[in-house]
Design a protein around this motif. Sequence first.
Motif, PDB file in Angstrom:
ATOM      1  N   ARG A 296       0.866  -1.287  -0.008  1.00 54.69           N
ATOM      2  CA  ARG A 296       0.020  -0.132   0.065  1.00 54.69           C
ATOM      3  C   ARG A 296       0.633   1.246   0.048  1.00 54.69           C
ATOM      4  NH1 ARG A 296      -1.640   0.136   6.730  1.00 54.69           N
ATOM      5  NH2 ARG A 296       0.113  -1.128   7.080  1.00 54.69           N
ATOM      6  N   PRO A 297       0.394   2.264  -0.699  1.00 55.64           N
ATOM      7  CA  PRO A 297       1.304   3.447  -0.779  1.00 55.64           C
ATOM      8  C   PRO A 297       1.714   4.119   0.371  1.00 55.64           C
ATOM      9  CG  PRO A 297      -0.359   3.587  -2.472  1.00 55.64           C
ATOM     10  CD  PRO A 297      -0.716   2.534  -1.359  1.00 55.64           C
ATOM     11  N   LYS A 298       2.788   4.499   0.830  1.00 53.66           N
ATOM     12  CA  LYS A 298       3.310   5.124   2.122  1.00 53.66           C
ATOM     13  C   LYS A 298       3.501   6.627   1.945  1.00 53.66           C
ATOM     14  CE  LYS A 298       3.586   1.017   3.923  1.00 53.66           C
ATOM     15  NZ  LYS A 298       4.204   0.324   3.240  1.00 53.66           N
ATOM     16  N   ASN A 299       3.051   7.282   3.165  1.00 58.71           N
ATOM     17  CA  ASN A 299       3.188   8.556   3.476  1.00 58.71           C
ATOM     18  C   ASN A 299       2.355   9.215   2.482  1.00 58.71           C
ATOM     19  OD1 ASN A 299       4.530  10.900   4.616  1.00 58.71           O
ATOM     20  ND2 ASN A 299       6.073  10.950   3.486  1.00 58.71           N
ATOM     21  N   VAL A 300       1.017   8.743   2.339  1.00 56.40           N
ATOM     22  CA  VAL A 300       0.082   9.582   1.386  1.00 56.40           C
ATOM     23  C   VAL A 300      -0.418  10.741   2.341  1.00 56.40           C
ATOM     24  CG1 VAL A 300      -2.031   9.302   0.250  1.00 56.40           C
ATOM     25  CG2 VAL A 300      -0.509   7.466   0.517  1.00 56.40           C
ATOM     26  N   LEU A 301      -0.376  11.868   1.520  1.00 57.63           N
ATOM     27  CA  LEU A 301      -0.726  13.189   2.093  1.00 57.63           C
ATOM     28  C   LEU A 301      -1.864  14.014   1.425  1.00 57.63           C
ATOM     29  CD1 LEU A 301       2.886  14.719   3.052  1.00 57.63           C
ATOM     30  CD2 LEU A 301       1.290  13.577   4.684  1.00 57.63           C
ATOM     31  N   VAL A 302      -2.849  14.692   2.237  1.00 58.04           N
ATOM     32  CA  VAL A 302      -3.586  15.772   1.012  1.00 58.04           C
ATOM     33  C   VAL A 302      -3.094  16.900   1.898  1.00 58.04           C
ATOM     34  CG1 VAL A 302      -5.323  15.318   3.116  1.00 58.04           C
ATOM     35  CG2 VAL A 302      -5.891  15.939   0.878  1.00 58.04           C
TER      36      VAL A 302
ATOM     37  N   ASP B 287      -9.694  21.895  -5.312  1.00 61.14           N
ATOM     38  CA  ASP B 287      -9.304  20.640  -5.827  1.00 61.14           C
ATOM     39  C   ASP B 287      -8.964  20.038  -4.677  1.00 61.14           C
ATOM     40  OD1 ASP B 287      -9.747  21.802  -8.390  1.00 61.14           O
ATOM     41  OD2 ASP B 287      -7.440  22.235  -8.648  1.00 61.14           O
ATOM     42  N   THR B 288      -8.399  18.431  -4.649  1.00 59.23           N
ATOM     43  CA  THR B 288      -7.874  17.748  -3.713  1.00 59.23           C
ATOM     44  C   THR B 288      -6.639  17.504  -4.327  1.00 59.23           C
ATOM     45  OG1 THR B 288     -10.083  17.274  -2.649  1.00 59.23           O
ATOM     46  CG2 THR B 288      -8.084  15.700  -2.270  1.00 59.23           C
ATOM     47  N   ASN B 289      -5.470  17.695  -3.488  1.00 62.77           N
ATOM     48  CA  ASN B 289      -3.979  17.456  -4.028  1.00 62.77           C
ATOM     49  C   ASN B 289      -3.707  16.488  -3.150  1.00 62.77           C
ATOM     50  OD1 ASN B 289      -3.829  19.683  -6.235  1.00 62.77           O
ATOM     51  ND2 ASN B 289      -4.603  20.842  -4.491  1.00 62.77           N
ATOM     52  N   LEU B 290      -3.455  15.251  -3.702  1.00 66.39           N
ATOM     53  CA  LEU B 290      -2.551  14.221  -3.057  1.00 66.39           C
ATOM     54  C   LEU B 290      -1.225  13.995  -3.464  1.00 66.39           C
ATOM     55  CD1 LEU B 290      -5.833  11.981  -3.666  1.00 66.39           C
ATOM     56  CD2 LEU B 290      -4.865  12.528  -1.293  1.00 66.39           C
ATOM     57  N   THR B 291      -0.600  13.497  -2.534  1.00 73.40           N
ATOM     58  CA  THR B 291       1.136  13.046  -2.735  1.00 73.40           C
ATOM     59  C   THR B 291       1.483  11.847  -2.176  1.00 73.40           C
ATOM     60  OG1 THR B 291       1.750  14.476  -1.044  1.00 73.40           O
ATOM     61  CG2 THR B 291       1.952  15.463  -3.135  1.00 73.40           C
ATOM     62  N   TRP B 292       2.300  11.220  -2.563  1.00 72.08           N
ATOM     63  CA  TRP B 292       2.769   9.737  -1.784  1.00 72.08           C
ATOM     64  C   TRP B 292       4.001   9.447  -2.071  1.00 72.08           C
ATOM     65  CZ3 TRP B 292      -1.321  10.571  -5.386  1.00 72.08           C
ATOM     66  CH2 TRP B 292      -1.154   9.759  -6.667  1.00 72.08           C
ATOM     67  N   GLU B 293       4.671   8.561  -1.563  1.00 71.68           N
ATOM     68  CA  GLU B 293       6.001   8.100  -1.868  1.00 71.68           C
ATOM     69  C   GLU B 293       5.989   7.052  -3.025  1.00 71.68           C
ATOM     70  OE1 GLU B 293       8.302   6.062   1.553  1.00 71.68           O
ATOM     71  OE2 GLU B 293       8.052   7.946   2.435  1.00 71.68           O
ATOM     72  N   ALA B 294       6.834   7.021  -3.890  1.00 69.42           N
ATOM     73  CA  ALA B 294       6.914   5.901  -4.875  1.00 69.42           C
ATOM     74  C   ALA B 294       7.278   4.655  -4.433  1.00 69.42           C
ATOM     75  CB  ALA B 294       8.154   6.136  -5.971  1.00 69.42           C
ATOM     76  N   ASN B 295       6.510   3.809  -4.816  1.00 69.81           N
ATOM     77  CA  ASN B 295       6.489   2.297  -4.594  1.00 69.81           C
ATOM     78  C   ASN B 295       7.882   1.757  -5.203  1.00 69.81           C
ATOM     79  OD1 ASN B 295       3.977   2.580  -3.704  1.00 69.81           O
ATOM     80  ND2 ASN B 295       4.043   0.237  -3.772  1.00 69.81           N
ATOM     81  N   LYS B 296       8.576   0.494  -4.861  1.00 70.58           N
ATOM     82  CA  LYS B 296       9.500  -0.029  -5.253  1.00 70.58           C
ATOM     83  C   LYS B 296       9.776  -1.081  -6.165  1.00 70.58           C
ATOM     84  CE  LYS B 296      12.530   1.953  -1.532  1.00 70.58           C
ATOM     85  NZ  LYS B 296      11.470   2.806  -0.975  1.00 70.58           N
ATOM     86  N   GLU B 297       8.266  -1.594  -6.185  1.00 72.47           N
ATOM     87  CA  GLU B 297       8.160  -2.829  -6.776  1.00 72.47           C
ATOM     88  C   GLU B 297       8.506  -3.057  -8.365  1.00 72.47           C
ATOM     89  OE1 GLU B 297       5.981  -1.557  -5.220  1.00 72.47           O
ATOM     90  OE2 GLU B 297       5.706  -3.192  -3.396  1.00 72.47           O
ATOM     91  N   PRO B 298       9.345  -3.934  -8.891  1.00 76.39           N
ATOM     92  CA  PRO B 298       9.661  -3.714 -10.539  1.00 76.39           C
ATOM     93  C   PRO B 298       8.483  -3.832 -11.367  1.00 76.39           C
ATOM     94  CG  PRO B 298      10.593  -5.534  -9.568  1.00 76.39           C
ATOM     95  CD  PRO B 298      10.040  -4.779  -8.302  1.00 76.39           C
TER      96      PRO B 298
ATOM     97  N   ALA C 206      -1.785   1.149  -4.971  1.00 76.66           N
ATOM     98  CA  ALA C 206      -0.792   0.985  -5.935  1.00 76.66           C
ATOM     99  C   ALA C 206      -1.362  -0.366  -6.703  1.00 76.66           C
ATOM    100  CB  ALA C 206       0.466   0.465  -5.034  1.00 76.66           C
ATOM    101  N   VAL C 207      -0.957  -0.288  -7.917  1.00 74.17           N
ATOM    102  CA  VAL C 207      -1.483  -1.205  -9.088  1.00 74.17           C
ATOM    103  C   VAL C 207      -0.233  -1.688  -9.880  1.00 74.17           C
ATOM    104  CG1 VAL C 207      -3.085  -1.513 -10.880  1.00 74.17           C
ATOM    105  CG2 VAL C 207      -3.492   0.316  -9.187  1.00 74.17           C
ATOM    106  N   ASP C 208       0.055  -3.281  -9.802  1.00 79.23           N
ATOM    107  CA  ASP C 208       0.860  -3.864 -10.591  1.00 79.23           C
ATOM    108  C   ASP C 208       0.503  -4.067 -12.149  1.00 79.23           C
ATOM    109  OD1 ASP C 208      -0.359  -6.276 -10.658  1.00 79.23           O
ATOM    110  OD2 ASP C 208       0.953  -7.329  -9.330  1.00 79.23           O
ATOM    111  N   LYS C 209       1.270  -4.675 -12.957  1.00 77.53           N
ATOM    112  CA  LYS C 209       0.983  -4.764 -14.215  1.00 77.53           C
ATOM    113  C   LYS C 209       0.293  -5.751 -14.705  1.00 77.53           C
ATOM    114  CE  LYS C 209       5.274  -2.696 -15.825  1.00 77.53           C
ATOM    115  NZ  LYS C 209       6.761  -2.902 -15.723  1.00 77.53           N
ATOM    116  N   GLN C 210      -0.165  -6.607 -13.465  1.00 76.57           N
ATOM    117  CA  GLN C 210      -1.286  -7.588 -13.736  1.00 76.57           C
ATOM    118  C   GLN C 210      -2.604  -7.136 -13.319  1.00 76.57           C
ATOM    119  OE1 GLN C 210       0.020 -11.050 -11.506  1.00 76.57           O
ATOM    120  NE2 GLN C 210      -0.087 -12.211 -13.346  1.00 76.57           N
TER     121      GLN C 210
END
Length: 479
Positions: free
Chosen positions: A385-391, A398-409, A454-458
Motif C-alpha cells: 500500500r502506498p506510504k506517506n500519503v498526504l492531502v 481541488d484535492t491535491n494528493l501526494t505519496w512516496e513512490a513504490n519500489k516494486e519492479p 498501488a497497482v501492478d502490471k497484472q
Amino acid sequence: MRDRKLKLKSAALFILVFLVSIPSHISAQRKTAPAVSSASRGPLVTKDPEIAKLVKEIDARNIERTIRKLVSFGTRNTLSEQDNPTRGIGAARDWLFSEFQKAAATSGGRMTVEKQTFEQAKAERVPQPTMLTNIVATLKGTQPESENRMYVVSGHYDSMCSSPTNAKCDAPGANDDASGTAAVLEMARVMATHTFDATIVFMTVPGEEQGLLGATHYAEEAKKKNLDIEAMFTNDIIGNSLGGNGVRDPHTVRVFSEGVPTNETEAEARTRRSVGGENDSPSRQLARFIKESGERYVRGMKVWLIYRRDRYGRGGDHQPFLERGYAAVRFTEPNENYDHQHQNVRMENGVQYGDLPEFDDFNYIADVARVNAAALASLASAPARPKNVLVASGLANDTNLTWEANKEPDLAGYEIVWRDTTEALWTNSRWVGNVTSYAMKGMSKDNSFFGVRAVDKQGTRSPASYPKPAPRTSTRNPA
Ligand SMILES: [Zn+2]
C-alpha cells in the motif's frame, strides 16, 4: 490474443451499456465523481488464475482430519501436559509442527517452520510459570523488493472447558479454535506450492484463552525486530454455520476491524477527529480489501464487515498486533452458539453442551479458509500500500494528493479511490498513472473521503492508504 481482444471489446461494450443505463438521478448525484475517467483506465481488475487455482485446492476433508486429530488429544488447555504423546497441549504442538513441516517439504525450500518457545510468567490465568510454543511457518516472498513485507494468518490451538485453568477436563475445542487452526494448516499446505512476491506467515498459537499470550509474544518479538507486518488475520471460531439463534448461514463470514487505531497517540487522534478519519484506519482498509478479494474468488461467500474491533466486549489474537501498530482483523462465523463454547462436555435436560466436532461444518470452514487464502494471496501478489500519503491542507476546491513512490519492479502505477463520507465502502476509482502526486480537479476534500492504491502490471491492487493532512502552508485556515 484474439480471444483477449474479443473479451476487451465485450467488456467495453458492457461498460458502455452500463453507463447508458445509469438512472439520471444517480448520474446527477455523481456529477463531481465520474465513474470512468477520460484518461486511460490502467490495468483492468481481473482474476489471477494462480489465485483462483489455489482457492480451489483447499479441501474440506483435510480440515476435518485436522480437527478430529486435534480433538483426539483430549484437551489442549495451555496448562495441560507438555510431554505426553497422546494427551494434552504438548501432543497437539508436536503434531502441528510435523504437519507444517510436511507442507514446507513441498515448497522448494521457501517455507521454514519454527517452534517459538518462551516461558510465560505467572499471570491471572497462569498459576505458575509455563512454557508456551508458537508454531510459525514462514513462506518467503520471491520478489527481492517485497520479501521483507509480511502477512500473518493465525489460529489458536489451545482450548478450554468451563474453567480456563482446569488442565484435566476434556476440552475438545473443535470450533474454538481447532477450526481456525485447521484453516491455517490447510492454507499452508496449499500455498506452499505457489509463489508470492511478499512473505506469508502461517501461525498457530497457544495461550489465547489464558489472555492472548502466544500472539502477544509473537507480536512483541516482531515489534522488537521491526518486522514489516502489513496485515494480520486471526481465525477464531469459524467452524459452525448453525447459530444458537437457530439461523443456519453457511455463506457468510464476519470480519471485525477497528475504526480508530488502538495505538495512536493523542496528537494523531486529534488530527483524525479533525478530518473525520474514524472510519479509515489501516485495519478498516484491510477489511475492505478482504471483502473485495474474498468475494471475487469465492463464489457464494459474503464477507460481512463488522465495524468494531471484536465482538461486543470480547477480544482475540489480533489485539496484541493492533496494540503494536499493525493492521489486523478477526474472522468469525456469523451466528455463534454458546452451548458449544467454553463448556464442559455434558448432557443437561436433553441438551448437548461442549465444543464437539459434530457441531462443525467442515465445508463452511473450507469456504472461510478460501476467503482468507484469496485475500492473503492477493495481498502478497499486490504492491505494498502506498506510504506517506498526504492531502494538501489549505483552501482549495481541488484535492491535491501526494505519496512516496513504490519500489516494486512490476508496478504499473496508482489509482485514486473515493467515496461519499457516509458510504461504507469505496465507490469510485480513477487510474492516474505512474505518478506520485495528483490533483482531483473540482473535487473538494471537504466532501469525500479519498485513498490511494498501488497497482501492478497484472492489475492487482494494494489496499487503499488513507491520506494524512500535510503540514499547513499558511499559518491560519479560518473556518
Ligand atoms: Zn478462541
